[in-house]
Design an enzyme around this catalytic site. Structure first.
Site, short mmCIF file in Angstrom:
data_model
loop_
_atom_site.label_atom_id
_atom_site.label_comp_id
_atom_site.label_asym_id
_atom_site.label_seq_id
_atom_site.Cartn_x
_atom_site.Cartn_y
_atom_site.Cartn_z
N CYS A 110 0.86 -1.18 0.00
CA CYS A 110 0.00 0.00 0.00
C CYS A 110 0.89 1.22 0.00
CB CYS A 110 -0.91 -0.01 1.24
SG CYS A 110 -1.93 1.47 1.42
N CYS A 114 -0.70 3.64 -7.15
CA CYS A 114 -1.57 3.04 -6.14
C CYS A 114 -1.65 1.56 -6.46
CB CYS A 114 -2.96 3.69 -6.17
SG CYS A 114 -4.21 2.87 -5.14
#
Length: 260
Positions: free
Chosen positions: A70, A177
């Protein structure tokens, strides 16, 4: 061998699939936080608290390494995670692949969440690794959420909007992302449709998977028997792989090879 991965949601699937391709015999622990996502709008302290809860849930299963799959958690929580878990548990963060994307000379576009776009963190990476090339930061509002819920209309709208903000001259697109890596083919098609030259996408999944093996002194063995087991933790509770995961090849890979 057991490798744990953590993320707010399904963004960890890309790195999990990359680990499984390198070591089909490795057990995987996927720890996410559907009850607390999205993490992006939270304060840094709140993000750190949620990331730490995910990491602790994964660490309870005694993995050999933990991948923070992440970008948001890597930016805000990595020092705290390492301070608590290392050296007993190696912690591998995720960094947008700006450096390898810039090696080709650009122009480069960086697709990222609105919170990351223009952030001091991303600005520093651009200055450090891509100062000599043209870089366009492309905010992608709603894209991570649409990926998380396998919302096809939302995905189409968000990808189309981001492609519209991407200059036609780009030669590389950085997927800033981890959720976006599940849409690599769709993003490539959308950007290539208006690009003057072939476009290369740069994600982080393969790099963090390889780094996790290096940190524990393991070698890739892609031909190993697919004997690895999968443990799924949703906000700390052991569960099945979410149905939305099967909308993506990476989720389906974990099922097809018998990891579930």
């Amino acid at each position: 061998m057991k490798i744990a991965l953590m993320d707010s949601g399904l963004g960890l699937l890309a790195a999990a699939a990359a680990v499984h391709r390198l070591r089909p015999d490795a057990d995987l622990v996927l720890s996410s936080d559907p009850a607390g996502m999205p993490w992006g709008p939270r304060t840094p302290d709140d993000i750190t608290a949620h990331a730490l809860a995910c990491a602790r849930a994964a660490a309870a299963h005694r993995p050999d390494a933990l991948i923070v799959a992440c970008n948001t958690a890597s930016v805000h929580a990595l020092p705290t995670l390492r301070a608590e878990l290392e050296p007993a548990l190696p912690v591998i963060g995720t960094v947008p692949a700006i450096k390898p994307a810039a090696v080709g000379g650009g122009p480069v576009a960086i697709w990222a969440t609105p919170a990351t776009t223009g952030s001091p963190y991303q600005t520093r990476l651009i200055r450090e690794f891509a100062a000599q090339v043209s870089v366009t930061e492309v905010p992608c509002p709603g894209l991570a959420d649409a990926v998380q819920y396998a919302d096809e209309q939302g995905i189409d709208a968000a990808v189309g909007a981001a492609a519209g903000l991407t200059p036609p001259g780009v030669r590389a697109v950085v997927l800033g992302c981890t959720h976006y890596e599940l849409l690599a083919d769709r993003i490539r098609t959308a950007v290539q449709a208006k690009a003057a030259e072939p476009v290369t996408l740069f994600g982080s999944a393969a790099a963090v998977a390889a780094q996790a093996l290096r940190r524990i002194g393991a070698q890739p063995a892609p031909d190993a028997a697919p004997t690895g087991a999968l443990t799924v933790l949703l906000s700390g509770r052991e569960s099945a792989l979410p149905a939305e995961a099967l909308a993506y090849p990476e989720g389906g890979q974990l099922v097809r090879v018998g990891a579930v």
